[in-house]
Design an enzyme around this catalytic site. Structure first.
Site, short mmCIF file in Angstrom:
data_model
loop_
_atom_site.label_atom_id
_atom_site.label_comp_id
_atom_site.label_asym_id
_atom_site.label_seq_id
_atom_site.Cartn_x
_atom_site.Cartn_y
_atom_site.Cartn_z
N MET A 1 0.84 -1.18 0.00
CA MET A 1 0.00 0.00 0.00
C MET A 1 0.89 1.24 0.00
O MET A 1 1.44 1.61 1.03
CB MET A 1 -0.90 -0.02 1.24
CG MET A 1 -1.61 1.27 1.47
SD MET A 1 -2.48 1.37 3.03
CE MET A 1 -1.19 1.97 4.09
N PRO A 2 1.04 1.90 -1.13
CA PRO A 2 1.79 3.16 -1.14
C PRO A 2 1.03 4.24 -0.35
O PRO A 2 -0.18 4.39 -0.50
CB PRO A 2 1.86 3.53 -2.62
CG PRO A 2 1.64 2.24 -3.35
CD PRO A 2 0.72 1.46 -2.48
N LEU A 3 1.77 4.94 0.48
CA LEU A 3 1.22 6.05 1.26
C LEU A 3 2.07 7.28 0.99
O LEU A 3 3.27 7.28 1.26
CB LEU A 3 1.23 5.70 2.76
CG LEU A 3 0.82 6.80 3.73
CD1 LEU A 3 -0.60 7.27 3.46
CD2 LEU A 3 0.96 6.30 5.15
N HIS B 1 -2.78 5.59 -1.20
CA HIS B 1 -3.32 6.53 -0.22
C HIS B 1 -2.50 7.82 -0.27
O HIS B 1 -1.27 7.76 -0.29
CB HIS B 1 -3.24 5.95 1.20
CG HIS B 1 -4.08 4.73 1.37
ND1 HIS B 1 -5.16 4.70 2.20
CD2 HIS B 1 -3.99 3.49 0.81
CE1 HIS B 1 -5.71 3.50 2.15
NE2 HIS B 1 -5.01 2.74 1.31
#
Length: 62
Positions: A1-3, A40
């Site tokens: 999940m890239p944030l 995100h």
């Protein structure tokens, strides 16, 4: 999940922010292969009197 966290000085329109998050999402999907629904983005908007460059608050600029 890239944030992704993006810090900005306040003052951009809703349209500009929508374009920014769309473009950043597209770049992350393209370069990491992560699905868009896993990207995100947190936008932190700072008041001009809470950010300084070269010892001067951005609120002091004309």
């Amino acid at each position: 999940m890239p944030l992704v966290h993006i810090d900005l000085i306040e003052g951009r329109t809703e349209e500009q922010l929508k374009g920014l998050v769309a473009d950043v999402t597209d770049a992350i999907v393209k370069n990491t292969g992560a699905p868009a629904e896993h990207v995100h983005i947190v936008l932190n908007e700072m008041q001009k009197n809470r950010y300084s460059v070269a010892g001067k608050l951005k609120s002091e600029e004309k």
